[in-house]
Design an enzyme around this catalytic site. Structure first.
Site, PDB file in Angstrom:
ATOM      1  N   PRO B   2       0.815  -1.213   0.000  1.00 25.82           N
ATOM      2  CA  PRO B   2       0.000   0.000   0.000  1.00 25.82           C
ATOM      3  C   PRO B   2       0.853   1.268   0.000  1.00 25.82           C
ATOM      4  O   PRO B   2       2.043   1.249   0.340  1.00 25.82           O
ATOM      5  CB  PRO B   2      -0.788  -0.100   1.311  1.00 25.82           C
ATOM      6  CG  PRO B   2      -0.544  -1.461   1.845  1.00 25.82           C
ATOM      7  CD  PRO B   2       0.745  -1.932   1.266  1.00 25.82           C
ATOM      8  N   TYR B   3       0.185   2.322  -0.377  1.00 27.99           N
ATOM      9  CA  TYR B   3       0.762   3.667  -0.372  1.00 27.99           C
ATOM     10  C   TYR B   3      -0.213   4.547   0.412  1.00 27.99           C
ATOM     11  O   TYR B   3      -1.398   4.602   0.065  1.00 27.99           O
ATOM     12  CB  TYR B   3       0.904   4.161  -1.810  1.00 27.99           C
ATOM     13  CG  TYR B   3       1.207   5.637  -1.940  1.00 27.99           C
ATOM     14  CD1 TYR B   3       2.518   6.103  -1.883  1.00 27.99           C
ATOM     15  CD2 TYR B   3       0.192   6.565  -2.138  1.00 27.99           C
ATOM     16  CE1 TYR B   3       2.799   7.450  -2.022  1.00 27.99           C
ATOM     17  CE2 TYR B   3       0.468   7.917  -2.270  1.00 27.99           C
ATOM     18  CZ  TYR B   3       1.774   8.346  -2.212  1.00 27.99           C
ATOM     19  OH  TYR B   3       2.059   9.686  -2.347  1.00 27.99           O
TER      20      TYR B   3
END
Lengths: 67, 67, 67, 67, 67, 67
Positions: B2-3
């Site tokens: 994820p970011y």
């Protein structure tokens, strides 16, 4: 509850001009979509001209040539 | 992988507070979705109060009035 | 009034898991920085695995090899 | 008219290196998708190492340990 | 050459309303900062209500309660 | 550990073309800045032509006129 992100080159936009961008973008969302201004965010990012490219060149280089 | 991008006004958040945001956001992705922390990015953007608007006004103006 | 953008691959996260991300990210900003939850936005973007690359390869390709 | 946003830690990238990123990203969009370079934007964000986390730690902390 | 990103919940905004947002945001940048409209980008992201949270709850949940 | 976000109009880019964008953008960061490809993310957003404006008009309208 819209989120508006305006990215411009850092060119000395004044606090008053940035306030106008915030006012205008908020009003736009209210007028067009009936959004609630109290939950409308406007965030302005000012980007160094070395860091913004168009046509494969940085804005720094483009402006130097245009002088 | 994820970011996570956290945008806040620039208000003197300390390095330790920013480390807590990074730790907490990473743990959240691990706990809720089983993501791998080694490929979880957390990026914090601190935005000048002149550049962050809500309700059609900049945070600078809102805070001046609240004093 | 923070803005949190969480980007993950589209992998069948449920509405309940996304609600947990929203709850957890909001609580994090409240706990660490004392932010007001009423003006804390959390936006989740789910990205197709063909459109998310790491190590020079799409997640689609990486996962096919890992099977 | 693509928009490319490159986010890196602030580590002393030179104006020439940033110009190469702009040139290279623009050429990539032209070569792969036939996009018009005149309307291809490339914006580079340089992020403080305290503000970029991976694996639950800030890059500042990770680098200190790696020395 | 500004870049404007407008994020709203996916709620059936029509093509005409989106065209008005594009026109209005472009005019705002021209009027306030004298920007060139030909290199002003406006990108609208429509986000599912499950994926947009405020006050620690998804917009889906908030709206269900308001009915 | 760079993050690259490529935004293009949704125009039928194939999985192979998107894989080339991921490969090319990753290689660019490795070549120019010596970044580690294993922690280089590339995320491609494909945006509907109604939702992408330039010159004050949506791409849908611009293309209709160009036919």
């Amino acid at each position: 509850m819209p989120y508006v992100n305006i990215r411009i080159t850092r060119d000395g936009a004044t606090a008053e001009q940035k306030a106008e961008l915030i006012r205008g973008a908020t009003r736009l969302l209210v007028d067009v979509l009936g959004k609630n201004p109290a939950t409308t965010f406007v965030i302005i990012d000012e980007v160094e001209t070395d860091n913004w490219g168009v046509g494969g060149e940085s804005t720094t280089v483009i402006r130097r040539r245009q002088k």
